[in-house]
Design an enzyme around this catalytic site. Structure first.
Site: not given
Length: 359
Positions: A333, A336, A48
């Site tokens: 978040d 991340h 990610s």
């Protein structure tokens, strides 16, 4: 010439953080320097941290293609990037003059011209260990490499075999993964922790990485940048789950140990494959930003901008309210980085592109 390009790119990134100085820089000249050193495009593999939306095409909960993700993206829409805006690889591509984003290879709107400048094969929640990807029903690196082969075929059809090989030789291949191997796999699931001690698992992951790089080399890659993993114990989610207010030292030690093994293996591969390699120390980048937040423009480093900032990410972040100014937050978040942190990471990745890699 190579050193001039490196310094010029570093100047560009410093301007990304301090835009008021941008008018003094000749962007055109910087991009000419990149072209003269035959840096042709950027091809990205990983999780990610570098997935711009490939997971949008998968049946998995590991997606970020809904608000508030993408709140500060170029047109204010979610793309699948796990951030409020762009990723580090997007900023690197912009600095080199290719595009202001690196598109997902599986993006249905991708254009043929995009193939000439670079794409990302990354899949959020993936890792060096195929089991890590299987736990979340996402693409393991083996699948990402299959798409790399498809990319190579498309490139040949577009520009011919000789030119395609030329582009691949000049490409920067970026690998950014490993976090999920520890957080979603080894420290959470029993399979690998019953098979391996922590040190043995680190060695296993490094062997997987080496195998992947060997396959990239076989397919024509000659320049590979490997991004280490961040201080895992400082992620808001980890601190919440471990009921700690400060960074979880055991997790950070595992990350530091793994990173040192990556660097050692890259030195070996550089010699055995005659491959140009670089290591990007994201651990040090994040650590410096956490220890000196004001220097980097941050006021909040202990929690994310989405929701409470302590536990929400991916699906649990869907539709939640966010902080007023994400640029002041190191984390977007609970896992991340924010777009602003990705800018800083990108600057340090460019700094790792030494003369041996660019020549």
């Amino acid at each position: 010439m190579v050193m001039r390009m490196r310094l010029a790119l570093l100047v560009l990134f410093s301007l990304a953080v301090t835009p008021l100085l941008a008018r003094a820089v000749d962007i055109h000249q910087l991009r000419q320097l990149a072209a003269r050193n035959n840096v042709t495009c950027i091809l990205v593999f990983g999780d990610s941290s570098v997935d711009p939306g490939n997971n949008n095409r998968l049946d998995t909960t590991m997606k970020g293609n809904f608000p508030p993700y993408g709140k500060d993206f170029l047109n204010g829409r979610p793309t699948g990037r796990f951030s409020n805006g762009r990723l580090a690889t997007d900023f690197i591509a912009e600095a080199l003059g290719y595009r202001n984003i690196i598109p997902a290879f599986l993006d249905p709107h991708i254009q043929k011209a995009d193939l000439l400048h670079g794409v990302s094969f990354a899949s959020s929640a993936s890792g060096y260990d195929d089991l890590t990807a299987n736990l979340s029903n996402v693409f393991p690196v083996s699948e990402q490499l299959k798409y790399f082969l498809h990319y190579k075929i498309h490139l040949r059809q577009l520009v011919g075999k000789k030119k395609a090989e030329e582009i691949l030789r000049g490409a920067l291949l970026v690998m950014s993964m490993g976090t999920n191997d520890f957080l979603q796999n080894y420290f959470l699931e029993p399979t690998r922790s019953e098979q391996y001690t922590l040190e043995e698992y680190e060695n296993f992951l490094v062997s997987c990485m080496a195998h992947d790089i060997e396959e990239m080399h076989r397919l024509g890659a000659r320049r590979v940048v490997v991004v280490g993993i961040p201080p895992l114990g400082c992620m808001p989610l980890v601190k919440t789950l471990k009921d700690e207010t400060s960074c979880v030292e055991s997790y950070n030690q595992a990350a530091a140990s793994f990173n040192s093994k990556i660097k050692e293996k890259l030195a070996i591969l550089r010699t055995s494959l005659r491959l140009k390699t670089a290591y990007a120390d994201i651990y040090g980048t994040v650590e410096r930003a956490m220890n000196n937040p004001k220097q980097y423009g941050f006021t909040v480093t202990t929690k994310g901008c989405c929701g409470s900032g302590t536990i929400e990410y991916a699906e649990s972040c869907r539709g939640l309210s966010t902080c007023a100014d994400p640029s002041k937050y190191l984390f977007w978040d609970a896992v991340h980085p924010s777009e602003n942190m990705y800018k800083i990471i990108a600057a340090d990745v460019v700094n790792s592109l030494d003369q041996d890699l660019l020549l």
